[in-house]
Design a protein around this motif. Structure first.
Motif, PDB file in Angstrom:
ATOM      1  N   ALA A 137       0.775  -1.181  -0.108  1.00  0.00           N
ATOM      2  CA  ALA A 137       0.083   0.158   0.114  1.00  0.00           C
ATOM      3  C   ALA A 137       0.885   1.181   0.011  1.00  0.00           C
ATOM      4  O   ALA A 137       0.725   2.052  -0.763  1.00  0.00           O
ATOM      5  N   VAL A 138       1.987   1.247   1.099  1.00  0.00           N
ATOM      6  CA  VAL A 138       2.758   2.591   0.890  1.00  0.00           C
ATOM      7  C   VAL A 138       3.555   2.836  -0.395  1.00  0.00           C
ATOM      8  O   VAL A 138       3.769   3.667  -1.048  1.00  0.00           O
ATOM      9  N   ALA A 139       4.054   1.576  -0.942  1.00  0.00           N
ATOM     10  CA  ALA A 139       4.837   1.594  -1.993  1.00  0.00           C
ATOM     11  C   ALA A 139       4.178   2.011  -3.389  1.00  0.00           C
ATOM     12  O   ALA A 139       4.490   3.188  -4.143  1.00  0.00           O
ATOM     13  N   THR A 140       2.687   1.628  -3.448  1.00  0.00           N
ATOM     14  CA  THR A 140       2.121   2.108  -4.595  1.00  0.00           C
ATOM     15  C   THR A 140       1.619   3.660  -4.533  1.00  0.00           C
ATOM     16  O   THR A 140       1.760   4.213  -5.480  1.00  0.00           O
TER      17      THR A 140
ATOM     18  N   ILE B 276     -11.776  13.455   1.023  1.00  0.00           N
ATOM     19  CA  ILE B 276     -12.685  12.566   0.204  1.00  0.00           C
ATOM     20  C   ILE B 276     -12.376  12.927  -1.264  1.00  0.00           C
ATOM     21  O   ILE B 276     -12.781  14.154  -1.578  1.00  0.00           O
ATOM     22  N   ASN B 277     -11.751  12.062  -1.940  1.00  0.00           N
ATOM     23  CA  ASN B 277     -11.836  12.282  -3.497  1.00  0.00           C
ATOM     24  C   ASN B 277     -12.813  11.391  -4.092  1.00  0.00           C
ATOM     25  O   ASN B 277     -12.542  10.225  -3.915  1.00  0.00           O
ATOM     26  N   PRO B 278     -13.642  12.063  -4.838  1.00  0.00           N
ATOM     27  CA  PRO B 278     -14.788  11.076  -5.198  1.00  0.00           C
ATOM     28  C   PRO B 278     -14.418  10.161  -6.195  1.00  0.00           C
ATOM     29  O   PRO B 278     -14.837   8.850  -6.124  1.00  0.00           O
ATOM     30  N   ARG B 279     -13.303  10.224  -7.279  1.00  0.00           N
ATOM     31  CA  ARG B 279     -13.138   9.163  -8.047  1.00  0.00           C
ATOM     32  C   ARG B 279     -12.223   8.053  -7.303  1.00  0.00           C
ATOM     33  O   ARG B 279     -12.219   7.006  -7.648  1.00  0.00           O
ATOM     34  N   SER B 280     -11.474   8.423  -6.256  1.00  0.00           N
ATOM     35  CA  SER B 280     -10.760   7.233  -5.310  1.00  0.00           C
ATOM     36  C   SER B 280     -11.763   6.501  -4.722  1.00  0.00           C
ATOM     37  O   SER B 280     -11.618   5.158  -4.528  1.00  0.00           O
ATOM     38  N   VAL B 281     -12.922   7.152  -4.075  1.00  0.00           N
ATOM     39  CA  VAL B 281     -14.072   6.344  -3.346  1.00  0.00           C
ATOM     40  C   VAL B 281     -14.558   5.533  -4.262  1.00  0.00           C
ATOM     41  O   VAL B 281     -14.860   4.405  -4.035  1.00  0.00           O
ATOM     42  N   VAL B 282     -14.995   5.990  -5.447  1.00  0.00           N
ATOM     43  CA  VAL B 282     -15.603   5.208  -6.601  1.00  0.00           C
ATOM     44  C   VAL B 282     -14.883   4.080  -6.900  1.00  0.00           C
ATOM     45  O   VAL B 282     -15.217   2.758  -6.972  1.00  0.00           O
ATOM     46  N   ALA B 283     -13.535   4.246  -7.250  1.00  0.00           N
ATOM     47  CA  ALA B 283     -12.620   3.158  -7.637  1.00  0.00           C
ATOM     48  C   ALA B 283     -12.355   2.128  -6.513  1.00  0.00           C
ATOM     49  O   ALA B 283     -12.411   0.694  -6.599  1.00  0.00           O
TER      50      ALA B 283
ATOM     51  N   THR C 255      -8.425  -1.122  -7.394  1.00  0.00           N
ATOM     52  CA  THR C 255      -7.765  -0.789  -6.219  1.00  0.00           C
ATOM     53  C   THR C 255      -6.568   0.233  -6.617  1.00  0.00           C
ATOM     54  O   THR C 255      -6.196   1.060  -5.635  1.00  0.00           O
ATOM     55  N   ASN C 256      -5.735  -0.063  -7.535  1.00  0.00           N
ATOM     56  CA  ASN C 256      -4.717   0.783  -7.913  1.00  0.00           C
ATOM     57  C   ASN C 256      -5.050   2.248  -8.238  1.00  0.00           C
ATOM     58  O   ASN C 256      -4.264   3.236  -8.158  1.00  0.00           O
ATOM     59  N   MET C 257      -6.432   2.237  -8.901  1.00  0.00           N
ATOM     60  CA  MET C 257      -6.968   3.626  -9.308  1.00  0.00           C
ATOM     61  C   MET C 257      -7.010   4.396  -8.069  1.00  0.00           C
ATOM     62  O   MET C 257      -6.921   5.607  -8.087  1.00  0.00           O
ATOM     63  N   GLY C 258      -7.744   3.542  -7.020  1.00  0.00           N
ATOM     64  CA  GLY C 258      -7.805   4.477  -5.944  1.00  0.00           C
ATOM     65  C   GLY C 258      -6.871   4.970  -5.069  1.00  0.00           C
ATOM     66  O   GLY C 258      -6.726   6.006  -4.756  1.00  0.00           O
ATOM     67  N   PHE C 259      -5.588   4.354  -5.333  1.00  0.00           N
ATOM     68  CA  PHE C 259      -4.413   4.836  -4.870  1.00  0.00           C
ATOM     69  C   PHE C 259      -4.042   5.875  -5.684  1.00  0.00           C
ATOM     70  O   PHE C 259      -3.660   6.962  -5.124  1.00  0.00           O
TER      71      PHE C 259
END
Length: 879
Positions: free
Chosen positions: A44-47, A198-205, A124-128
């Protein structure tokens, strides 16, 4: 068969083996669980670090997620095949990945499961990429709810739309519904933190990722509802060993099967974009050109935590694995908080605990076993021990900060390195609390972004890391979070890897005598007792000379105190005709010498000066007979590397030299450093010329002029002529008298017999700031005192000084100020301001050059004791 997305092993078949076997097993489970938690957190940290590295590059978040996902899946598939081949070599049977594929090809269901796995990993990666690791991990806590929802949908589909309450009840119990509400409540508390942007794109991803992973699990379960789960045997160490190996083998085969199909899906998604030209080879090369970036960690640790998870599942029951999975989510949230300085507020801490409890309640079997104490206490102890180990190892105690601690200030699309400009700190002394900057990174010639999207309230923080760029200082923002002491190493690593020129300055505690105190009732009362308001001006200058972000003023020596600054003015008095004044100054010098010796710190002197009779031959004056003066200079010199006793002029420097002291340096008054104007001399020249034009045009009737009275007694023969000159100017312009001594008002009104309008007589008794504010509205200053003139000059108002003693004359000469000698006023009558200007030689280019030379010396003096000059003054030197 009732579907349960979390229970994969027949718990009824599980019994504890012998005590010896159990001890070995607990050690093995503990080891692999720590590895599971560690690899998951590092992934998670590296991503997020990887995303930060490319926030300013041509690699978009979507492209980054596509490439990273493909790499993770491809490497995971290859790694699992290698593991299975290794197991086959040591004698395990049925390790073929493709044994269950019909005629060598995967079934439609296998393809669907693999594709869902790919989309889940991609999301998951798009959420990051769009948000932060902490946000994604919090959203991941909702996965059980998504699984439950999908299970209901599958049940409805298999019932061909014939659904009833009893049918739903078989899938969703009241307990699971209650657990769902608890999870939602806990997650909401986590998301409600101020630190959670809260970033909406991150939440949706993140939600899409959970949906796909849950769909994968439900589909995998529903395609073969009667498939017998692998169960651990009831007895026998050898049976346990063989069964664990079988479970591990099956898990690795399943992981390999799903991962390879997902990798093929990833290639199918990425290849057309490359062929169409929307993704160029140059964009791909950016990800691999820097071997030091965290791309490799994000790939290999993703594989590592999946393998570790499967291994733990093969060694323990699904119940314990489920509980450990809850712990993994908690550890992930906490690790991200540690690494990126994202705090958990009170509501966040409670929300995390509530979400964990809700997950346990949701899991029907886990909750039932816990209530009946049927779950092994050793297993529960294992969970606690693993969490404790991770907490200690990662310094979680530093991550769970108070409500007023550091705050996440930007969304993930912010630049990797940025700053939030802190409020101006014109005075060290105005700090109710210490400087917030525990460390300051001074960047040399490197641009860093700032923007209105950042929001930060200092709120008493005193352990953040700051960035200084020119004269601007701001709280450092790395990968969207304010940097603090515990997270600085990550930012420092980035600075070094990116070869960004920088210096790291640690905040230093400093004792300063003679400093300007903040405006409080007590300090104002003390200033009212001062008979000379001009003292406020040099105190203000001396206090503001030092960098307020890298310095913390303290009033007593402690283990952290680094420097002693002694700021003073008129100290070395040579007046045999005034013995009582001499004795007072001698005692003051002795007290200062004792203080320097007591502190025994690197010491700096600012503004100290000598006073001799006007007209005396200073070339022969020494400190012989004034042992206290000599002792003070000896104590200071012994604690200095170079000439760092800033005296007010050439006269004092010469007296030091005559007395055998070599560290005195003519520097003028520290008030010369108050202005932060990049070209003060140029501004003063322009305004000087404007005043002359106005005087020539109509006598300058509209000019606003400040007049400063001489520091002379009414009985002094020079007082009357001096006031007469000022009154002549007073009659021609919009003039104001500014009083500096307690006796000024009485003497002025007595001598002028009430001809001066009292509203034009101003006195600033307890603060210098209102005085400066008034001076900004003035056009010109005519002063018999040095600080009356400096109050104008530092506020960009031209001035002429008429010195009445050696103190003022040496200060005027040291600072290259416009000068009208006192002798001229005695031999020539001046009836207008223009006639005075005609007799004054003003060289503002020389003034500005001298100002910069003095600033360079102050920077060196402070640097010799490890201190920094104020950033705005340093910017003047850098121009």
């Amino acid at each position: 068969q009732r579907l349960s997305p979390h229970v994969y092993i027949d718990l009824t078949a599980f019994t504890l083996p012998t005590n010896t076997t159990m001890s070995i097993k607990v050690v093995a489970i503990s080891t692999f669980t720590v590895g599971w938690y560690w690899t998951s957190s590092i992934n998670a940290v590296a991503t997020q670090e990887l995303v930060g590295h490319h926030s300013d590059s041509e690699v978009t978040p979507i492209l980054l997620a596509l490439i990273l996902t493909l790499s993770q899946l491809a490497v995971g598939g290859i790694l699992s095949i290698c593991v299975l081949l290794g197991m086959k070599q040591i004698g395990f049977a049925d390790t073929s990945v493709f044994a269950n594929w019909d005629q060598g090809w995967p079934s439609k269901n296998d393809v669907m499961v693999g594709f869902l796995h790919y989309v889940g990993c991609l999301c998951t990666n798009m959420g990051f990429a769009y948000g932060s690791a902490s946000l994604v991990q919090v959203i991941k806590l909702l996965e059980p709810i998504e699984t439950l929802f999908l299970t209901v949908l599958v049940t409805i589909f298999r019932s061909r739309g014939r659904i009833s309450c009893s049918t739903v009840g078989e899938v969703v119990s009241l307990q699971q519904a209650f657990g769902t509400l608890i999870i939602i409540g806990g997650t909401s508390m986590l998301l409600s933190q101020n630190s959670m942007k809260i970033n909406p794109r991150s939440v949706v991803a993140a939600l899409a990722s959970g949906f796909c992973m849950s769909s994968r699990n439900v589909l995998k379960k529903s395609v073969a509802p009667n498939e017998k789960e692998m169960a651990l045997p009831r007895a026998g160490p050898s049976h346990v060993s063989n069964s664990c190996a079988d479970v591990f083998t099956k898990g690795i085969k399943t992981f390999c099967n799903i991962t390879l199909i997902a990798a093929i899906s990833a290639i199918a998604m990425l290849l057309p974009s490359m062929i169409a030209g929307s993704i160029s080879p140059q964009q791909l090369a950016v990800l691999f050109k820097d071997p030091g970036q965290p791309f490799a960690k994000a790939v290999f640790f993703h594989c590592g935590y999946n393998v570790a998870s499967i291994t733990v599942l093969s060694l323990t029951s699904a119940l314990v694995h489920s509980l450990l999975n809850v712990g993994k989510r908690i550890v992930n949230v906490l690790v991200v908080a540690v690494i990126f300085g994202v705090p958990l507020t009170i509501s966040g801490k409670v929300g995390l605990a509530v979400a964990a409890v809700g997950t346990i309640v949701y899991n029907k079997e886990a909750f039932r076993r816990l209530l009946k104490n049927a779950c092994s206490y050793k297993h529960l102890a294992l969970v606690v021990l693993v969490l404790l180990f991770c907490s200690i190892n990662l310094g979680i105690s530093k991550a769970i900060l108070s409500e007023n601690d550091l705050t996440l200030v930007s969304e993930k699309d912010a630049p990797m390195l940025a700053y939030v400009e802190l409020a101006p700190r014109d005075l060290l002394a105005t700090m109710a609390a210490a400087s917030p900057c525990e460390k300051t990174v001074i960047l040399d010639g490197h641009e860093v972004s700032s923007g209105s999207a950042f929001e930060y309230d200092m709120a008493g923080d005193d352990n953040i890391v700051c960035i200084q760029i020119g004269k601007v200082v701001g709280a450092a923002v790395y990968m969207g979070s304010i940097v603090q002491r515990s997270t600085f190493s990550v930012m420092e690593k980035y600075l070094n890897e990116a070869s960004i020129p920088h210096r790291i300055v640690e905040r230093k505690d400093v004792i300063m005598s003679g400093r300007y105190l903040p405006a409080t009732k007590e300090s104002n009362a003390e200033r009212e007792k001062d008979g000379n308001k001009g003292n406020f001006v040099w105190q203000y200058g001396a206090t503001n000379l030092v960098n307020p972000y890298t310095t913390r003023l303290v009033t007593a020596k402690n283990n952290e105190t680094a420097v002693y600054i002694l700021s003073s003015a008129n100290l070395f008095l040579f007046r045999k005709d005034a013995p009582h004044l001499e004795k007072m100054m001698i005692n003051m010098a002795q007290s200062m010498a004792n203080t320097v010796a007591k502190y025994d710190l690197p010491s700096v002197v600012i503004g100290i000066g000598a006073q001799v009779e006007f007209g005396a031959d200073v070339s022969t004056v020494t400190m012989d007979g004034y042992d206290s003066y000599k002792q003070l200079l000896r104590e200071v010199e012994s604690r200095q590397k170079s000439k760092s006793i800033a005296v007010r002029g050439d006269v004092t420097e010469r007296i030091c030299q005559n007395s055998g002291f070599t560290h005195c340096l003519s520097m003028g008054c520290p008030s010369l450093t108050i202005s932060r104007n990049m070209d003060l001399g140029g501004v003063l020249k322009e305004k000087w010329d404007v005043v002359r034009r106005e005087l020539k045009k109509d006598g300058g009737k509209k000019l606003k002029v400040v007049l400063a009275l001489p520091a002379l007694q009414l009985s002094n023969k020079d007082y009357g002529p001096a006031v007469d000159l000022l009154m002549a100017i007073y009659a021609q312009h919009d003039c104001y008298f500014i009083l500096q001594s307690n006796y000024d008002r009485h003497q002025l009104l007595t001598y002028t017999k009430g001809s001066v309008n009292k509203t034009r007589v101003l006195e600033y008794e307890d603060q210098v700031e209102p005085w400066f504010d008034f001076m900004k509205s003035v056009d010109f200053v005519l002063s018999y005192r040095i600080h009356g003139a400096m109050a104008g000059i530092i506020n960009e108002v031209p001035a002429v000084v008429i010195p009445t003693d050696f103190r003022i004359l040496e200060l005027v000469n040291a600072m290259k100020l416009p000068l009208l000698p006192m002798e001229k006023t005695k031999t020539k009558k001046y009836f207008s301001l223009l006639s005075i200007l005609d007799d004054v030689s003003a060289d503002f280019d020389e003034f500005e050059q001298n100002r910069r030379d003095k600033l360079k010396q102050y920077k060196r003096i402070l640097g010799d004791v490890g201190l920094e000059i104020d950033p705005a003054l340093n910017a003047v030197l850098s121009q």
